[in-house]
Design a protein around this motif. Structure first.
Motif, PDB file in Angstrom:
ATOM      1  N   THR A   1     -17.295 -33.615 -24.548  1.00  0.00           N
ATOM      2  CA  THR A   1     -16.183 -34.280 -25.225  1.00  0.00           C
ATOM      3  C   THR A   1     -15.450 -33.237 -26.056  1.00  0.00           C
ATOM      4  O   THR A   1     -16.040 -32.242 -26.514  1.00  0.00           O
ATOM      5  CB  THR A   1     -16.671 -35.403 -26.153  1.00  0.00           C
ATOM      6  OG1 THR A   1     -17.513 -34.855 -27.172  1.00  0.00           O
ATOM      7  CG2 THR A   1     -17.415 -36.461 -25.381  1.00  0.00           C
ATOM      8  N   ARG A   2     -14.139 -33.451 -26.211  1.00  0.00           N
ATOM      9  CA  ARG A   2     -13.319 -32.589 -27.055  1.00  0.00           C
ATOM     10  C   ARG A   2     -12.573 -33.475 -28.041  1.00  0.00           C
ATOM     11  O   ARG A   2     -11.866 -34.401 -27.631  1.00  0.00           O
ATOM     12  CB  ARG A   2     -12.345 -31.787 -26.216  1.00  0.00           C
ATOM     13  CG  ARG A   2     -11.438 -30.876 -27.053  1.00  0.00           C
ATOM     14  CD  ARG A   2     -10.394 -30.211 -26.220  1.00  0.00           C
ATOM     15  NE  ARG A   2      -9.465 -29.420 -27.028  1.00  0.00           N
ATOM     16  CZ  ARG A   2      -8.284 -28.994 -26.626  1.00  0.00           C
ATOM     17  NH1 ARG A   2      -7.869 -29.262 -25.398  1.00  0.00           N
ATOM     18  NH2 ARG A   2      -7.516 -28.298 -27.446  1.00  0.00           N
ATOM     19  N   ASN A   3     -12.778 -33.218 -29.307  1.00  0.00           N
ATOM     20  CA  ASN A   3     -12.197 -34.042 -30.370  1.00  0.00           C
ATOM     21  C   ASN A   3     -12.553 -35.505 -30.163  1.00  0.00           C
ATOM     22  O   ASN A   3     -11.710 -36.407 -30.254  1.00  0.00           O
ATOM     23  CB  ASN A   3     -10.685 -33.856 -30.449  1.00  0.00           C
ATOM     24  CG  ASN A   3     -10.296 -32.427 -30.768  1.00  0.00           C
ATOM     25  OD1 ASN A   3     -11.024 -31.714 -31.477  1.00  0.00           O
ATOM     26  ND2 ASN A   3      -9.170 -31.976 -30.249  1.00  0.00           N
ATOM     27  N   SER A   4     -13.859 -35.729 -29.815  1.00  0.00           N
ATOM     28  CA  SER A   4     -14.458 -37.069 -29.649  1.00  0.00           C
ATOM     29  C   SER A   4     -13.903 -37.828 -28.455  1.00  0.00           C
ATOM     30  O   SER A   4     -14.124 -39.043 -28.329  1.00  0.00           O
ATOM     31  CB  SER A   4     -14.267 -37.906 -30.924  1.00  0.00           C
ATOM     32  OG  SER A   4     -14.864 -37.267 -32.031  1.00  0.00           O
TER      33      SER A   4
ATOM     34  N   GLY B   1     -10.601 -26.816 -31.169  1.00  0.00           N
ATOM     35  CA  GLY B   1     -10.989 -28.200 -31.397  1.00  0.00           C
ATOM     36  C   GLY B   1     -12.486 -28.314 -31.581  1.00  0.00           C
ATOM     37  O   GLY B   1     -13.206 -27.323 -31.732  1.00  0.00           O
ATOM     38  N   GLU B   2     -12.976 -29.548 -31.560  1.00  0.00           N
ATOM     39  CA  GLU B   2     -14.397 -29.837 -31.763  1.00  0.00           C
ATOM     40  C   GLU B   2     -14.998 -30.293 -30.447  1.00  0.00           C
ATOM     41  O   GLU B   2     -14.554 -31.295 -29.868  1.00  0.00           O
ATOM     42  CB  GLU B   2     -14.565 -30.904 -32.844  1.00  0.00           C
ATOM     43  CG  GLU B   2     -15.994 -31.111 -33.265  1.00  0.00           C
ATOM     44  CD  GLU B   2     -16.118 -32.116 -34.392  1.00  0.00           C
ATOM     45  OE1 GLU B   2     -16.324 -31.692 -35.539  1.00  0.00           O
ATOM     46  OE2 GLU B   2     -15.998 -33.329 -34.114  1.00  0.00           O
ATOM     47  N   TYR B   3     -16.000 -29.585 -29.961  1.00  0.00           N
ATOM     48  CA  TYR B   3     -16.619 -29.848 -28.673  1.00  0.00           C
ATOM     49  C   TYR B   3     -18.050 -30.340 -28.891  1.00  0.00           C
ATOM     50  O   TYR B   3     -18.726 -29.935 -29.851  1.00  0.00           O
ATOM     51  CB  TYR B   3     -16.642 -28.594 -27.808  1.00  0.00           C
ATOM     52  CG  TYR B   3     -15.278 -28.119 -27.343  1.00  0.00           C
ATOM     53  CD1 TYR B   3     -14.840 -28.374 -26.043  1.00  0.00           C
ATOM     54  CD2 TYR B   3     -14.429 -27.434 -28.203  1.00  0.00           C
ATOM     55  CE1 TYR B   3     -13.589 -27.937 -25.615  1.00  0.00           C
ATOM     56  CE2 TYR B   3     -13.175 -27.003 -27.795  1.00  0.00           C
ATOM     57  CZ  TYR B   3     -12.753 -27.260 -26.494  1.00  0.00           C
ATOM     58  OH  TYR B   3     -11.529 -26.834 -26.069  1.00  0.00           O
TER      59      TYR B   3
ATOM     60  N   LEU C   1     -14.526 -24.994 -32.316  1.00  0.00           N
ATOM     61  CA  LEU C   1     -14.013 -23.786 -31.685  1.00  0.00           C
ATOM     62  C   LEU C   1     -12.748 -23.337 -32.404  1.00  0.00           C
ATOM     63  O   LEU C   1     -11.794 -24.105 -32.540  1.00  0.00           O
ATOM     64  CB  LEU C   1     -13.727 -24.035 -30.206  1.00  0.00           C
ATOM     65  CG  LEU C   1     -13.156 -22.850 -29.427  1.00  0.00           C
ATOM     66  CD1 LEU C   1     -14.192 -21.741 -29.322  1.00  0.00           C
ATOM     67  CD2 LEU C   1     -12.697 -23.283 -28.033  1.00  0.00           C
ATOM     68  N   GLN C   2     -12.750 -22.077 -32.859  1.00  0.00           N
ATOM     69  CA  GLN C   2     -11.593 -21.507 -33.519  1.00  0.00           C
ATOM     70  C   GLN C   2     -11.341 -20.114 -32.950  1.00  0.00           C
ATOM     71  O   GLN C   2     -12.286 -19.383 -32.615  1.00  0.00           O
ATOM     72  CB  GLN C   2     -11.815 -21.400 -35.035  1.00  0.00           C
ATOM     73  CG  GLN C   2     -11.941 -22.736 -35.748  1.00  0.00           C
ATOM     74  CD  GLN C   2     -12.258 -22.546 -37.216  1.00  0.00           C
ATOM     75  OE1 GLN C   2     -13.385 -22.228 -37.574  1.00  0.00           O
ATOM     76  NE2 GLN C   2     -11.269 -22.731 -38.061  1.00  0.00           N
TER      77      GLN C   2
END
Length: 1339
Positions: free
Chosen positions: A225-228, A263-265, A283-284
């Motif tokens: 998932t990416r950004n929920s 984003g958030e994975y 991830l940045q």
């Protein structure tokens, strides 16, 4: 562990007894294992594992009749064989039990150890009453009319205690052996094994890699998932997933911007038994922005003023590293005056003229891009009252005054004001910074209010301007202050430090493997500041939205599972979070149904020495966990207690072996699915003992000595007797003879002196005996001409030749070199091989000096080269030239590596190490090692791996269990012999239990006595190192007295159950906890004990000061003691006057506890006073402090002078010096009065008469000639000096004249006789006025 031992006689009644101190299974959180115990003749009682009650009270008896036993009924129908489940005995006459039919799990066949008798006499109504009670729950009081056993209701508090114990009893799980055959059979939900860090910063120039690896059986599948939101990998051509892995790869070789993928994975690993989750990975993309362009005007500053050059770097990701340089890329020299702050700014405590000799540029280095960006440089213009930068003033002791710079008191440049606050997270580093200005440059010192800085964690940086405390904990919170001071004054800044904490684990959930029908729990305990919240999920979904499960109950941070079945398998996630971070843990619940199996070889033979301790291992596995019992020689009684002890892992320990313990031992493992058994044969051997030991001896050189060593041993064991010299193996040369019971040394030499140890050993044990041999030197003189010649080392042997070449031997022949007047005693043959250690020579063998040819035994597959060294009493020769090479043929190894060990480096591994074999042991190419291991108590099949090095790490091992280890050598020709079995242990884990029944007894005001009960060995989970007490001072009984609550510790050896803790503060409240310590660390803490120390004597008064404003008054001041240690009752002052060594009468003054000043009127202005002050409590006076009054201004020298002047040695020294000076003066006057004589050949124009005695010695006395005065010393009436004709006048020595002197001051002149005597007669009257003659007249 035995759950119920029921015994009874033939008839209608029996007695059921719960065994004492045997609650292992309950303590481990499992329901009891099935056990069949005799109840009465002709019947048996099966204890079913599906029981919810924990075992509570040991050694509680209850009477039960056959008719009162309550059978259970199976779910969904009646069972043809009714069985009773029994677990907890509450009290006399009260038995709480559950009864049901033990039914088989789906797909598994339940088997019994014996056929159970049907208990048909129990009324059906009792069964219905029991089922109704079970349906109401364990806490219900309405249990129906249970005859006899339920007549007495338990008290209310027992229900609460029962529920608590129930929760504590559900925490354990089955441990899976590492046997591959078992591992491959068992299904397993997914487990995350590798993942990227939570804050994942990547380089924009590289491809992005987000890791996610997992294991499971069957192998799991992955999605992200990416950004929920679901991340569809298939739709993005740049994104791919590695094969058999969940790792994402984002490829930018064909274009694209990495910033688009920030984003958030989160990774999901799934198989049919559940879903495991990774952390949320943020991830940045790394950023290194450019510095904004700006034009900087010159900075104008007055010399001596403070200055801050701001850096203000661009915000990068991660933050850049800041440093200052000049525009010519030379680093800025930093010191106490000029330094860089933590924020990157450059601080000048005071600016000096030399600071404008360079410019200042701030530089930022970015981590990922490895680039350095430079800010436009600052230039300084310093205004000064002293325009010349004189380098000589830099080291001037008062440099600032010399340059006309006004001195200033310190002030803080950073931080501003007098106080500030700072927050830091637990486990991070705390950095406190204080930068001050002032002239001269201030010094910085750091303090903590109410305590000391933690010396083990604190360090000073940046010239003491920064304080760093590493690995911060809650104890580091409080107020710190920095003190900036110079000679003009001081100032301080207080920093209030608050320690917060992101969540950290107290009890991380572990994978739970249960048998069908067993109970268990998952615990997720974390701490933090603020307190974190706990959220449970199952297979990645919130637990609230998951399908209901009647066998699952959530109680805060714990999930309780009851009566688990195959369908209960899942993966649970625990997410605990607060404002500072989060923790996510996966733990699966797996249900196994496996009949017992033995994991060790059958019919093992164990040999042990008499009176030793031994353990018989019987490793086993099964689910439900089987019950293990031991029997000897087929007897029906179970072995446990007395000389026997059965461990939780099934090992039987015999504490002291006796002859009657010899025999065959049988271990039987049973569960509801069946049974398995194995046998171990135990043989008892007599110990090896040296009954006649070698004795210390003193012998002369050249004699013969014999060292005895007679041994008694078991005749069935092979005895080996060896000798050590100085703790090293003894080489038996041609001068020594070793027999079974002695060692003989012929022709003893000085090198034979030392300690000799006899080692008698068998396969099982050994015994040692040591003696010292002293050799006396022979003082005899040489008796032949050869002995008198100079001796030297022998020449090297030569002409080495190899003959008689065979497969495993060769003959080496050489020609000896010259012995150089000292006979050759030995030859050492060395060899070198070119495969494993080329160029390294090893000793092969040693031969007597009379030999020059020897047969050498060789090893297979070695390319040999030999050389020979000759030895005499002087020393050894140079090695001979090498022989030609000879290669032997290969063969399988004939030995295995030595020093095999198995030790855990982590709690879940075991590192197997060994000493690798050398070239002569390899016997062939490609030497490698076959490493085998297995659990010692399970008798499982061997795990094996081939290793080329000298170590191997076994992973995923249980905690601190014994393993059998074998390491076998192998080469291309075959394997070596069967290796010996070595016992190793896996890694230790933290202890699981704390000392119990801790008792504290106050001994005095500063010490207490402790007493506690030992913990059970199975809870140590390792080797018990010590018991440790942690204690801290909670408060003082004195109001408003701040105390440090720093924890202290006291350690006690593992064999102790009592000890003393000292160095406590009196009159204080303390708290104490005890832990068990093993090789891994501390275990859980015991119940906190509180105690109070009684009143004690106080410490010394602080800051005792003596001042003397004038010669008549002395003022005393002091502060209260730092540690009153009780209620102060007053102060005692003792003082006495003294003058040198004379003492006056001592005077005692008592003061109230509030008085801290005292004035004394001096009666004697010359004497000084010595004051001794102490504080008092009701216990007595405390430590005293002593000070003396200052000496008057002129008194110190006078007193010291008077004291020295009265010493005898000083008087004698002064007399000797005076006498020596007097003697030197007398000698000087005598020398000057005699005058000098000079040889003269021609004195006058006329010869001297014979009456002149001076002619005889050819000398002329210029100072006494004709009794004339010194010429040139007469002053005429007109004030002029008459110059005489003679060059011999003393005027040339004095103030005028034409006399000449050399450079060294010596006179150069001519000594001639006056030509005209009459010219000097007029000067006779001036003799009295000559200063030189005046001195002569005194002489």
């Amino acid at each position: 562990m035995r759950w119920l031992a029921a015994r009874g006689a033939a008839g209608a009644s029996g007695e059921v007894v719960a065994p004492a101190a045997d609650t292992t299974d309950c303590a481990r959180g499992r329901s009891p294992s099935p056990r069949r115990t005799p109840f009465f003749e002709g019947s048996s009682l099966d204890v079913c594992p599906r029981v919810h009650q924990p075992c509570l009270l040991p050694q509680v008896k209850l009477e039960a009749s056959h008719s009162s036993l309550i059978p259970g009924t199976g779910r969904g129908g009646h069972c043809t064989r009714r069985l009773t489940d029994v677990c907890a005995v509450w009290g006399p006459g009260a038995l709480l039990c559950s009864a049901r039919c033990c039914r088989a799990a789906p797909g598994a066949t339940r088997r019994r150890l014996n056929e159970a008798e049907e208990l048909s006499s129990v009324p059906k109504a009792h069964v219905e009453q029991l089922e109704a009670a079970r349906a109401r729950g364990l806490g219900s009081r309405e249990r129906g009319a249970v005859p006899r056993m339920a007549r007495q209701q338990p008290p209310p508090w027992l229900h609460t205690a029962f529920l608590l114990l129930l929760l504590l009893s559900l925490g354990s799980a089955i441990e899976i052996p590492m046997d591959p055959s078992i591992q491959n059979e068992l299904t397993q939900p997914p487990t995350i094994t590798k993942q990227s860090v939570k804050d994942h910063i990547v380089d924009p120039r590289d491809n992005i890699l987000i890791e996610c690896e997992a294991k499971g059986n069957p192998a799991p599948s992955f999605h992200w998932t990416r950004n929920s939101r679901f991340f569809n990998i298939a739709k993005d051509p740049r994104v791919s997933m590695r094969r058999r892995s969940g790792t994402l790869v984002i490829d930018f070789r064909s274009g694209g911007r990495p910033e688009e993928y920030e984003g958030e994975y989160q990774c999901f690993a799934r198989n049919k038994f559940g879903t495991a989750l990774s952390n949320r990975i943020r991830l940045q993309v790394s950023k290194s922005p450019l510095w904004p362009k700006e034009n900087l005007d010159p900075v104008v500053v007055q010399e001596g003023a403070p200055l801050t050059l701001q850096c203000n770097p661009p915000p990068g990701l991660p933050s850049p590293v800041i440093f200052w340089m000049s525009s010519s890329m030379e680093p800025i020299t930093q010191d106490k005056r000029v330094s860089q702050g933590h924020n990157g700014d450059l601080y000048f405590s005071n600016v000096m003229l030399q600071d404008m000799q360079t410019d200042y540029s701030c530089n930022a280095r970015f981590h990922f891009t490895h680039t350095i960006q430079q800010k436009n440089p600052f230039t300084l213009k310093v205004l000064t009252n002293h325009p010349y930068n004189d380098s000589s003033l830099r080291n001037h002791p008062d440099m600032y005054s010399a340059r006309g710079v006004a001195e200033r008191t310190p002030s803080f440049m950073y931080p501003q004001g007098t106080s500030s606050s700072q927050m830091v997270l637990r486990g991070m580093d705390l950095l406190l910074e204080c930068i001050a200005s002032g002239v001269p440059t201030p010094d910085i010192a750091w303090y903590k209010k109410g305590g000391d800085l933690p010396s083990d964690k604190a360090k000073f940086e940046n010239f003491n301007k920064a304080l760093r405390i590493t690995n911060v904990s809650e104890e580091d919170s409080g107020e710190y202050f920095c003190l900036a001071s110079n000679k003009m004054g001081s100032i301080r800044h207080t920093i209030s430090v608050r320690v917060k904490a992101a969540p950290y684990w107290l009890d991380e959930p572990k994978n739970l493997i249960l048998a069908p029908g067993e109970d268990g729990r998952l615990v997720c305990r974390a701490n933090g500041n603020p307190k974190p919240t706990v959220q449970w999920m199952v297979n990645g979904e919130p637990l609230q939205s998951a399908p209901p499960n009647p066998n699952r109950e959530v109680a805060g941070d714990t999930i309780i599972f009851r009566d688990t079945q195959i369908s209960s398998r899942a993966v649970y996630q625990c997410n605990t979070s607060n404002e500072h971070g989060y923790l996510l843990a996966n733990a699966f619940v797996s249900v196994l149904d496996v009949p017992p199996r033995m994991l060790s070889p059958r019919n093992q033979l164990i040999r042990v020495i008499l009176y030793n301790r031994t353990r018989l291992d019987c490793p086993f596995f099964g689910s439900p966990i089987p019950t293990l019992r031991w029997f000897k020689n087929g007897q029906g009684s179970n072995l446990d207690g007395g000389n026997y002890h059965v461990y939780e892992n099934g090992s039987l320990e015999i504490k002291m072996i006796r002859k009657e313990d010899q025999g065959i031992y049988t271990c039987v493992a049973t569960n509801i699915l069946g049974k398995a058994e194995n046998q171990v044969r135990l043989e008892v051997k007599d110990p090896t003992r040296i009954f006649r030991m070698p004795e210390d001896q003193v012998v002369k050189r050249g004699t013969t000595v014999q060292l005895e060593c007679r041994v008694k041993h078991d005749p069935s064991l092979r005895l080996t007797v060896s000798w050590l010299k100085d703790d090293e193996p003894l080489y038996i040369g041609n001068r020594m003879k070793k027999e079974d019971d002695s060692l003989t040394i012929f022709g003893v030499a000085e090198r034979d002196q030392g300690s000799y140890t006899c080692v008698a050993s068998t396969e099982l044990d050994q015994d040692l005996a040591k003696a010292h041999l002293t050799v006396l030197a022979d003082q005899a003189t040489p008796t032949n001409r050869l002995a008198a010649l100079p001796k030297g080392r022998p020449d090297r042997p030569r002409d080495l030749e190899l003959t008689d070449l065979a497969e495993r031997s060769v003959r080496l022949t050489w020609i000896p070199g010259d012995d150089n007047n000292s006979p050759i005693t030995d030859y050492i043959v060395q060899f070198e091989e070119d495969q494993f250690q080329p160029g390294v020579w090893h000793d092969h063998s040693k031969f007597p000096g009379s030999v020059n040819s020897a047969v050498l035994q060789l090893s297979p597959y070695v390319n040999y080269q030999f050389r020979v060294i000759a030895i005499n009493e002087v020393g050894s020769s140079h090695p001979s030239l090498p022989s030609e090479r000879y290669r032997t043929s290969g063969a399988p190894p004939e030995s295995n590596p030595s020093d095999v060990k198995g030790e855990g480096t982590r709690k879940n591994n075991m590192e197997i190490t060994w000493t690798p074999m050398n070239a002569t042991s390899a016997f062939g190419p490609n030497l490698r090692y076959i490493v085998k291991w297995r659990r010692r108590e399970t008798r499982e099949t061997w795990n094996n791996v081939t290793v080329w090095g000298s170590r191997y790490v076994v992973g995923q091992t249980p905690v601190y269990v014994p393993y059998e280890i074998r390491v076998q050598a192998e080469n291309d020709f075959g394997k070596g012999p069967e290796p010996d079995t070595v016992i190793g242990y896996s890694g230790e884990d933290y202890p699981r239990a704390a000392p119990t029944d801790v008792k504290v007894r106050v001994l005095n005001s500063t010490a207490i006595g402790l007493q506690w009960n030992r913990v059970y060995s199975d809870t140590v989970q390792g080797q018990l190192r010590e018991y440790r007490a942690y204690y801290w001072r909670e408060s003082s009984l004195l109001k408003n007295l701040w105390v440090s609550q720093k924890r202290q510790q006291a350690s006690f050896s593992s064999d102790r159950t009592r000890g003393v803790v000292g160095r406590l503060f009196p009159y204080s409240n303390y708290k104490l906890e005890m832990v068990v310590v093993n090789g891994r660390g501390d275990g859980p803490r015991s119940e906190t004990k509180e105690f109070t120390t009684p009143e004690g004597v106080p410490s010394a008064p602080r800051r005792f000061r003596v001042r003397q404003p004038n010669l008549e008054t002395i003022n005393l001041e002091w502060d209260h003691p730092e540690h009153p240690n009780g209620i102060l009752t007053g102060y005692t002052l003792r003082y006495v006057a003294f003058n040198g060594t004379k003492l006056g009468k001592q005077i005692v003054e008592n003061f109230s506890p509030n008085q801290t000043k005292f004035s004394l009127q001096r009666s004697d202005p010359v004497s000084r006073y010595r004051f001794t002050l102490s504080a008092r409590t009701q216990v007595g006076s405390g430590e005293a402090v002593t000070e003396e009054s200052p000496a008057p201004p002129n008194e110190a020298y006078t007193n010291n002078h008077a004291d020295i002047a009265t010493q005898g040695w000083f008087i004698g020294l002064m007399c000797a010096i005076a006498l020596l000076v007097l003697i030197l003066l007398i000698v000087c006057f005598i020398k000057r009065s005699r005058g000098g004589k000079y040889p003269v050949r021609e004195k006058k124009d006329v010869p001297l008469g014979p009456e002149d005695p001076k002619e005889e010695d050819g000398s002329f006395d210029y100072s006494d000639e004709d009794n004339k005065p010194l010429q040139g010393s007469q002053t005429s009436l007109d004030g002029t000096i008459k110059q005489q004709e003679s060059d011999d006048s003393l005027v040339d020595y004095g103030e005028g004249g034409e006399g000449q002197f050399n450079e060294d001051g010596s006179f150069i002149g001519q000594y001639t006789v006056k030509k005209d005597k009459e010219e000097t007669e007029g000067n006779e009257s001036s003799e009295a006025t000559s200063p030189v003659n005046a001195i002569y007249s005194l002489a």
